[in-house]
Every structure is written in structure tokens, then in C-alpha cells.
Write an enzyme that holds these catalytic residues in place. Structure first.
Site, mmCIF file in Angstrom:
data_model
loop_
_atom_site.group_PDB
_atom_site.id
_atom_site.type_symbol
_atom_site.label_atom_id
_atom_site.label_comp_id
_atom_site.label_asym_id
_atom_site.label_seq_id
_atom_site.Cartn_x
_atom_site.Cartn_y
_atom_site.Cartn_z
ATOM 1 N N ASP A 61 -1.798 18.389 24.400
ATOM 2 C CA ASP A 61 -1.254 19.304 23.300
ATOM 3 C C ASP A 61 -2.474 20.060 22.311
ATOM 4 O OD1 ASP A 61 -2.548 17.145 21.788
ATOM 5 O OD2 ASP A 61 -0.964 16.748 20.284
ATOM 6 N N GLU A 62 -3.659 20.276 22.967
ATOM 7 C CA GLU A 62 -4.818 20.733 22.230
ATOM 8 C C GLU A 62 -5.662 21.584 22.917
ATOM 9 O OE1 GLU A 62 -8.113 18.304 19.845
ATOM 10 O OE2 GLU A 62 -6.133 17.366 20.160
ATOM 11 N N ASP B 205 -3.344 23.480 18.081
ATOM 12 C CA ASP B 205 -2.832 22.152 18.153
ATOM 13 C C ASP B 205 -1.252 22.290 18.100
ATOM 14 O OD1 ASP B 205 -2.854 19.554 18.052
ATOM 15 O OD2 ASP B 205 -4.472 19.127 16.617
#
Length: 404
Positions: free
Chosen positions: A111-112, A18
Site C-alpha cells: 500500500d505504499e 500511501d
DNA sequence: TCTGGGGTCCTAGGACCC
DNA sequence: TCTGGGGTCCTAGGACCC
């Protein structure tokens, strides 16, 4: 695996990676003078915070918070407009880095991502070392930081990465799962938001351990059959979901499931009570949606209109057509009928939205509507617009009512 | 100046069919 | 006859996630 350990089931090592305050970190990277200032990304007129750096978070700013409130909490913060193209490029580069570790990368959002590194251990070392290698590489190549959770299951890896923030690694070994999970607040469990958390707290279920020691039937009566069972399983770390290569989000990064619906909505700059203005917006939203559908090669049968009133109450109305379509005029006609059926007089609207559901590949559906043969050539018109938009840009071609 | 925009999934009632 | 029991589709709302 050695013969001595051959009968021991090795837990699948899963990494959840993350990025730390992704949008804000990228924004600061582009503008080094912001390095030691609170930064908020997003937050335009009537907007919300998309991301805030840790200096802004110290003042209580959180993503999703109304921008007005964030600015009151942290007036000295610098507010930066989001550059989605830039975020997309950085995200793509980061995912490329992940794929050098393992092809089993499930991209959740910009973002993950989850990585199943079981096939990489021989080459790269234990999962915790892989996590550190990835973090170092991302930092070197992108000048931003990330946090990594390592565990045998997706749900625990995700919770571990949260615990690792910012800029760290947390490994939860199989024998440590309940020790890790049970002290956490129930709100940490995936699928437990504000409402469900409040409901569980009212029942005296505050920690994950409380949920774990509550009979499934009791949970199901409180939060429904499906969620009740699901939460009980998660509370014991029981999560059999596997990492699926591709994208589980709606980011078109390939490999994942096709979209089940596509939609667009818009909050007006000021509340609107003029039918002409509303319909013009519906046409604009519809052409955006159907354009994306044609690019994706899908057609859909159910049109849903969303209306949000000035007081934020929100209603939806939907209609299922006999044939799937990707034709702007057909979706627009349906949306308009749904709107007019509301019989609004001078109601002030904050937002309108259009969504098309029941999507299926265009080739697999009946043809009349899709190809517009018995209609007025609207489908051909759409395709001509698509071609012109590709050549001259989408601003070049638009319905007459959207001019000016 | 309170509260974005893109989605997914679940629930529940009614219609309808067998 | 005195009230079954699924299964599926449609609609509306709601919760949740990023």
C-alpha cells in the site's frame, strides 16, 4: 531549465503515496453495505488488527492492536477476514498506475510507494499537480483513496503523506523543511519506535527540533552510534537516499534486492507442550520455507529456530552449516537439533518459527548439499514434491507426518 | 481469548586469525 | 614480554518497519 536558473540545484521531487486504510478500504469497496460502519480487517483468534477504517479508528482502533482489545473498544465494528489475493491484485493495479507517471517507482509494501517524478515534470506539470492526477486516477480506477507527500527527500515525503491523511496532498518545499520537521514528535522519525521514543523523552528530547539541536555524541550515547547519527541527520532533513526502481519490501515485485533470509512462523491456536506436535509444525514450516527458497533459486547456511513461550518471552537459537542448502530434510534436521538442545520439559509454547539466513543464488554455492549427491536423494525428493505441487496443488503432496 | 507474520539492521561478546 | 589492534565470523537478543 532556463539559463538564469541553471546554477540553482533543483530539488528532486519525490512523491510518497500511501493508500488510506488500504485493506479496510478495499474490503469496504467490495461490500458497499459497510460504507458507513466501523470495519476491522484481520483479528482472528489470537490475531491482531491488520487495518481499520476511519470509523473504527474514531474508537481508538489501530492496526497492530490485539483483536480482542479492538473488539472491546468498538464492539459494533464488522470484522472482515483478509483476502490477500484481492489486496495483491489491487496493489498491482495501483503500482501500474504509478508506473505510467514514472518508471522510478520504489514499492515499499502493498500500500505504499515512492516515486521520483523529476523526469515527469515537463510532461505532466509540477509535482503537486502530478500528485493530484495520481490521486484522481486511483480514485477513478480503484474506488479507493490515497494520500501523497511531496518533498525533496524520501524521509520528508513520507512524513508529509502522513500529514496529508486521509485523502489529501501535502507539499513541503525545500525552504520549509525544518519548519515542517522540528515541531513533530521524535516518534515520527523513521527508525524511532516505542522504545527509542521513550528513551529520548526521558532525556527531555520530545520534538524533532530537540534532536536536531542535540550534539551527535549525546544522541549516540543514548541510542547507539548508528541510530544517533542517523536521527541527527533526519532531524535536519538530511537524507541522501534515492528512489530505487523496484521493490524494497519482500513482495517480489521485481527489481529490488534479493532476500537475505526467508522464514515462517506460526502461533498455535492453543499453547503446545507436546514435542511431537512441535516437530510436526517445524516440518511444515520448514517445507514452506525451503519450497520458497527453491522457487527463488537460493540456498542458505544458517538455520534459526524461534520459540515463543506462553508468557510471550521469545528466544532464538541458530546454527550455521558448512554448506548452503535448500533441502527440506537438512534444514528440518538442524531445526530439530536446535529444538532438542533447548532441553524443554513441559514448557508451553505459543509459537515456533524457522528461518534460513545467508541466502545466495543456488548456482554460486557448493554443490554436494545443494544437489544432495552424497545424501539420500532428499533433494530429488524435494524436486519431485515441487513438481507434483505445481501440477496438483501444494495440498496434494506432503510429508507423511503432516497427514491428517 | 492480549499481543500475527514477513522481513531488515544493529549491537555486543567471544573465537579466531594475522 | 605484562597485555596491541584490527578484521571477520558466529551467536543471541532487540528494535523497528509494513
Amino acid at each position: 531549465m532556463t539559463s538564469a536558473g541553471a546554477h540553482i540545484k533543483q530539488p528532486t521531487p519525490i512523491l510518497h503515496i500511501d493508500m488510506d486504510a488500504f485493506y479496510a478500504s478495499v474490503a469496504v469497496r467490495e461490500r458497499p453495505e459497510l460504507w458507513e460502519v466501523p470495519v476491522i480487517v484481520g483479528g482472528g483468534y489470537r490475531g491482531v488488527v491488520l487495518s481499520a477504517n476511519y470509523l473504527a479508528r474514531e474508537h481508538g482502533v489501530r492496526s497492530g492492536m490485539p483483536a480482542t482489545r479492538a473488539r472491546r473498544m468498538c464492539p459494533q465494528a464488522v470484522v472482515v477476514a483478509p483476502d490477500h489475493e484481492l489486496f495483491g491484485r489491487v496493489s498491482t493495479a495501483v503500482v501500474e498506475t504509478f508506473r505510467r507517471v514514472t518508471p522510478l517507482v520504489e514499492v515499499v509494501s502493498l500500500d505504499e510507494a515512492f516515486l521520483d517524478v523529476s523526469g515527469s515534470v515537463r510532461r505532466l506539470g509540477p509535482p503537486a499537480e502530478i500528485a493530484e492526477q495520481v490521486r484522481a486516477t486511483i480514485h477513478d480506477e480503484q474506488a479507493i483513496t490515497c494520500s501523497v507527500g511531496v518533498a525533496a527527500t524520501i524521509s520528508v515525503a513520507k512524513l508529509a503523506s502522513k500529514r496529508a491523511k486521509p485523502d489529501g496532498v501535502v507539499v513541503v518545499p525545500p525552504e520549509g523543511i525544518t519548519t515542517f520537521l522540528h515541531p513533530l514528535d521524535v516518534g515520527e522519525l523513521y527508525g524511532v519506535g516505542e522504545k527509542t521514543r521513550a528513551m529520548l523523552h526521558r532525556l527531555g528530547l520530545v520534538t524533532v527540533g530537540d534532536v536536531a539541536h542535540t550534539p551527535v555524541r549525546t544522541l549516540q550515547r543514548a541510542v547507539g552510534d548508528h541510530l544517533g547519527r542517523h536521527l541527527h541527520e533526519l532531524a535536519w532533513g538530511d537524507d541522501r537516499r534515492e528512489v530505487v526502481a523496484g521493490s524494497s519490501g519482500a513482495f517480489g515485485l521485481g527489481g529490488g534486492e534479493p532476500d537475505r533470509s526467508m522464514g515462517a512462523q506460526e502461533t498455535f491456536g492453543r499453547d503446545v507442550d507436546d514435542r511431537t506436535v512441535v516437530l510436526r509444525e517445524l516440518l511444515r514450516l520448514t517445507s514452506t520455507v525451503t519450497g520458497r527458497m527453491r522457487v527463488a533459486g537460493v540456498a542458505g547456511r544458517t538455520v534459526t529456530l524461534t520459540v515463543r513461550f506462553a508468557d510471550f518471552t521469545t528466544i532464538t537459537r541458530s546454527r550455521t552449516m558448512s554448506e548452503a542448502t535448500d533441502v527440506t530434510q537438512e534444514v528440518y534436521r538442524t531445526a530439530t537439533a536446535l529444538y532438542d538442545a533447548l532441553g524443554l520439559q513441559r514448557a508451553r509454547l505459543r509459537l515456533v518459527g524457522v528461518r534460513v539466513e545467508g541466502l545466495a543464488p543456488r548456482e554460486s554455492v557448493h554443490h554436494q548439499h545443494v544437489l544432495g549427491e552424497r545424501e539420500h536423494g532428499w533433494s530429488e525428493a524435494d524436486r519431485a514434491v515441487d513438481r507434483a505441487a505445481r501440477r496438483f496443488g501444494s495440498a496434494a503432496v506432503r510429508p507423511a507426518s503432516l497427514l491428517s
